[in-house]
Design a protein around this motif. Structure first.
Motif, PDB file in Angstrom:
ATOM      1  N   ARG A 200       6.111   8.621  -5.107  1.00  0.00           N
ATOM      2  CA  ARG A 200       5.763  10.037  -5.285  1.00  0.00           C
ATOM      3  C   ARG A 200       6.725  10.933  -4.511  1.00  0.00           C
ATOM      4  NH1 ARG A 200      -0.149  10.700  -3.876  1.00  0.00           N
ATOM      5  NH2 ARG A 200      -0.209   9.152  -5.538  1.00  0.00           N
ATOM      6  N   LEU A 201       7.015  10.567  -3.261  1.00  0.00           N
ATOM      7  CA  LEU A 201       7.929  11.387  -2.461  1.00  0.00           C
ATOM      8  C   LEU A 201       9.347  11.319  -3.008  1.00  0.00           C
ATOM      9  CD1 LEU A 201       6.823  10.936   1.265  1.00  0.00           C
ATOM     10  CD2 LEU A 201       6.057  12.580  -0.446  1.00  0.00           C
TER      11      LEU A 201
ATOM     12  N   ALA B  79       0.822  -1.211   0.000  1.00  0.00           N
ATOM     13  CA  ALA B  79       0.000   0.000   0.000  1.00  0.00           C
ATOM     14  C   ALA B  79       0.858   1.264   0.000  1.00  0.00           C
ATOM     15  CB  ALA B  79      -0.931  -0.002   1.210  1.00  0.00           C
ATOM     16  N   ALA B  80       2.060   1.169   0.553  1.00  0.00           N
ATOM     17  CA  ALA B  80       2.944   2.342   0.638  1.00  0.00           C
ATOM     18  C   ALA B  80       3.672   2.636  -0.665  1.00  0.00           C
ATOM     19  CB  ALA B  80       3.972   2.131   1.753  1.00  0.00           C
TER      20      ALA B  80
ATOM     21  N   THR C  38      13.562  12.512   5.676  1.00  0.00           N
ATOM     22  CA  THR C  38      13.257  11.904   6.979  1.00  0.00           C
ATOM     23  C   THR C  38      12.085  10.940   6.883  1.00  0.00           C
ATOM     24  OG1 THR C  38      14.088  13.861   8.136  1.00  0.00           O
ATOM     25  CG2 THR C  38      12.635  12.398   9.374  1.00  0.00           C
ATOM     26  N   ILE C  39      11.031  11.328   6.160  1.00  0.00           N
ATOM     27  CA  ILE C  39       9.860  10.458   6.023  1.00  0.00           C
ATOM     28  C   ILE C  39      10.230   9.181   5.275  1.00  0.00           C
ATOM     29  CG2 ILE C  39       7.614  10.252   4.902  1.00  0.00           C
ATOM     30  CD1 ILE C  39       7.198  13.233   5.498  1.00  0.00           C
ATOM     31  N   SER C  40      10.928   9.323   4.155  1.00  0.00           N
ATOM     32  CA  SER C  40      11.264   8.153   3.342  1.00  0.00           C
ATOM     33  C   SER C  40      12.265   7.244   4.057  1.00  0.00           C
ATOM     34  CB  SER C  40      11.824   8.610   1.990  1.00  0.00           C
ATOM     35  OG  SER C  40      10.877   9.387   1.289  1.00  0.00           O
TER      36      SER C  40
ATOM     37  N   LEU D 128      13.890  13.912  -5.754  1.00  0.00           N
ATOM     38  CA  LEU D 128      14.950  13.847  -6.759  1.00  0.00           C
ATOM     39  C   LEU D 128      14.773  14.838  -7.902  1.00  0.00           C
ATOM     40  CD1 LEU D 128      15.226   9.965  -6.958  1.00  0.00           C
ATOM     41  CD2 LEU D 128      16.901  11.501  -5.936  1.00  0.00           C
ATOM     42  N   HIS D 129      13.542  15.247  -8.180  1.00  0.00           N
ATOM     43  CA  HIS D 129      13.299  16.038  -9.387  1.00  0.00           C
ATOM     44  C   HIS D 129      12.853  17.470  -9.118  1.00  0.00           C
ATOM     45  CE1 HIS D 129      13.816  12.714 -12.228  1.00  0.00           C
ATOM     46  NE2 HIS D 129      13.199  11.949 -11.356  1.00  0.00           N
ATOM     47  N   SER D 130      12.496  17.805  -7.874  1.00  0.00           N
ATOM     48  CA  SER D 130      12.097  19.190  -7.607  1.00  0.00           C
ATOM     49  C   SER D 130      13.330  20.080  -7.657  1.00  0.00           C
ATOM     50  CB  SER D 130      11.428  19.300  -6.234  1.00  0.00           C
ATOM     51  OG  SER D 130      10.237  18.534  -6.205  1.00  0.00           O
ATOM     52  N   PRO D 131      13.345  21.109  -8.499  1.00  0.00           N
ATOM     53  CA  PRO D 131      14.578  21.870  -8.720  1.00  0.00           C
ATOM     54  C   PRO D 131      14.983  22.783  -7.574  1.00  0.00           C
ATOM     55  CG  PRO D 131      12.779  22.809  -9.989  1.00  0.00           C
ATOM     56  CD  PRO D 131      12.255  21.555  -9.370  1.00  0.00           C
TER      57      PRO D 131
END
Length: 514
Positions: free
Chosen positions: A80-81, A73-74, A101-103, A86-89
């Motif tokens: 997504r996270l 389920a995760a 921390t979450i991942s 990795l891709h948010s500039p």
């Protein structure tokens, strides 16, 4: 979730049992996980995994069912996270830390949960039904610990020996049950894991690939490429002439390069070699350099071009070879302070020499250099300076008491804690020349926006220069020009060299404008 936990079912009016022992309650829990909020979904799933840690009498077959269903389920939320990470500039440090921390925390908790499903050391093997799922359990556990290692590599943290001992213990359980080489079956295939032995070999290859000088996205691509090439690896109890690494499954400590055989042979020793995988890596490099498209099966679901993949493939071809690279230059211990500025704009300013006369105060760090070699230097930082410090960051360094600046790039970054780090710098040149480049529209110096760049004139092929430019500036079909000594000169593109954290490096052939 809290209401369900507070209203634990009672058996015979006395004994408290965990709600996830009931298959209908487990389905309801899975169905109620939000599909549109990854943070909330993972928070709920981790909460359920934590609730399992304190239950001493959870039936062994139901425990694995609960953990594996929560794991499945995760999966979309984890992807997504990871994509955001990795891709948010332009992630701020707090946003990056939150995603990390979450991942990272999820994979730690998942690994602990799978370990709870394993039979205790020395205990009798469980019944036939549980033995059927044991290979999938061990493979999922090894893959979860591999993801802990990967997320720590994103932060350039050194893995602990405890992690490798846990990995070894999982593989030994699978071997003891006769399922180390067995692939996952039925629903377990949804977790994208192979046999326990294959998953362990992938983690060994990830460690052997020395990824500490790659950017996080490149580390992710390296792991996915390792998965693609992993059927070609050889991982066995037999040492071969071309074995490259060895590891003892019963002891703490990561895989060690096999410069010579271990002093004492032990039944828990295993040996790794890239074998056919190395030839397959070289073939893909050759195909991409010829201009062929990236095959869709190499990285399923990912749209990456040859320019993105080739630096990672070349790195893997070096480190997953039968003879891995050796250190090229001898290091010499020193203790010397140095001023450091970062970023293309600031580096251009110090090489222009105009910042002092213009009253511009550049942000500078003071580092303690601990060793030097012909190719660069190493430093230990007692305070990580800011969001800019990462592999691929461009810097200029001036030794204490010196009058000149040197151009370098961060190649290695090992975090020693929240504030300390070991840094490895490759020196690109003893000097850089600031230039403003423009696309050559006609025979004149066109009135278009310029590209602020830094020209490296030393260490190049005859007739060439290297140019450091902002990201996404290089175009293989675009000739540039710049002004030098009152004349306009051409720069004809030769090759893209690399993309760094905040800039890119390319080779150009230099000539006079006509």
């Amino acid at each position: 979730m809290l209401e369900i936990l507070l209203n634990l079912t009672r058996s015979g009016g006395q004994k408290m049992t965990h709600p996830l022992t009931d298959s209908r309650a487990l389905r309801r829990v899975i169905d109620e996980i939000p599909g549109d909020n990854a943070f909330k979904a993972l928070d709920q799933i981790v909460g359920w995994l934590e609730s399992l840690q304190g239950v001493a009498d959870f039936p062994e077959d139901r425990l694995y069912e609960a953990v594996s269903r929560l794991h499945d389920a995760a999966q979309p939320h984890l992807k997504r996270l990871a994509r955001d990470y990795l891709h948010s500039p332009r992630l701020s440090r707090s946003e990056e830390k939150c995603l990390w921390t979450i991942s990272h925390g999820f994979w730690i908790m998942l690994a602990l949960s799978y370990e709870r499903c394993l039979p205790p050391a020395g205990a009798k093997m469980p019944g036939a039904h549980f033995r059927q799922v044991l290979p999938a359990l061990c493979a999922r556990l090894i893959a979860a610990l591999g993801n802990v290692l990967k997320w720590e590599q994103f932060h350039y943290m050194a893995s602990t020996g405890d992690l490798w001992q846990r990995l070894g213990a999982a593989l030994l359980v699978a071997e003891r049950a006769g399922g180390a080489g067995r692939e996952s079956q039925s629903r377990d295939a949804a977790s994208d894991v192979g046999s326990p032995q294959l998953e362990f070999a992938k983690v060994v290859a990830f460690h052997a690939a020395s990824l500490e000088n790659l950017l996080p996205l490149q580390i992710e691509l390296a792991e996915r490429l390792i998965t693609h090439f992993s059927p070609g690896f050889v991982f066995s109890a037999e040492v071969d002439r071309d074995s490259v690494y060895w590891v003892d499954l019963a002891h703490a400590g990561p895989p060690t390069r096999l410069a010579r055989r271990p002093q004492h042979a032990e039944p828990t020793q295993r040996f790794f070699k890239p074998a056919k995988a190395h030839a397959a890596i070289l073939k893909l490099i050759h195909d991409l350099e010829k201009g062929l498209d990236v095959p869709g099966h190499v990285i399923p679901g990912g749209q990456y071009d040859a320019q993105t993949l080739l630096p990672v493939l070349r790195h893997l071809s070096l480190h997953l070879a039968s003879v891995p690279p050796q250190r090229r230059n001898k290091r010499y211990s020193v203790k010397q302070r140095a001023l450091v500025v970062n970023g293309l704009d600031n580096v251009r300013m110090v090489f222009s020499g105009n910042h002092a006369g213009l009253g511009i105060h550049l942000p500078m760090e003071s580092w303690v250099v601990e060793d030097v070699s012909r190719g660069g230097f190493g430093a230990v930082l007692n305070s990580i300076p800011g969001e800019w410090l990462k592999v691929g960051a461009l810097i200029a360094m001036q030794p204490e008491g010196g009058a000149t600046w040197q151009l370098g790039i961060v190649r290695r970054c090992h975090r020693l804690g929240e504030s300390d780090a070991q840094i490895g710098i490759e020196m690109l040149a003893l000097h850089g020349t600031p230039v403003d480049l423009r696309m050559r529209v006609a025979s004149t110096f066109a009135a278009v926006d310029s590209i602020p760049a830094l020209m490296i004139r030393e260490g190049n092929a005859a007739g060439e220069v290297r140019v450091v430019m902002p990201l996404a500036s290089f175009n293989a079909n675009e000739t540039l020009e710049y002004e030098e000594d009152g004349q306009y000169r051409l720069l004809t593109p030769v090759a893209f060299v690399e993309q760094a954290a905040d800039c890119e490096l390319a080779r150009y052939r230099k000539g006079a404008s006509g």
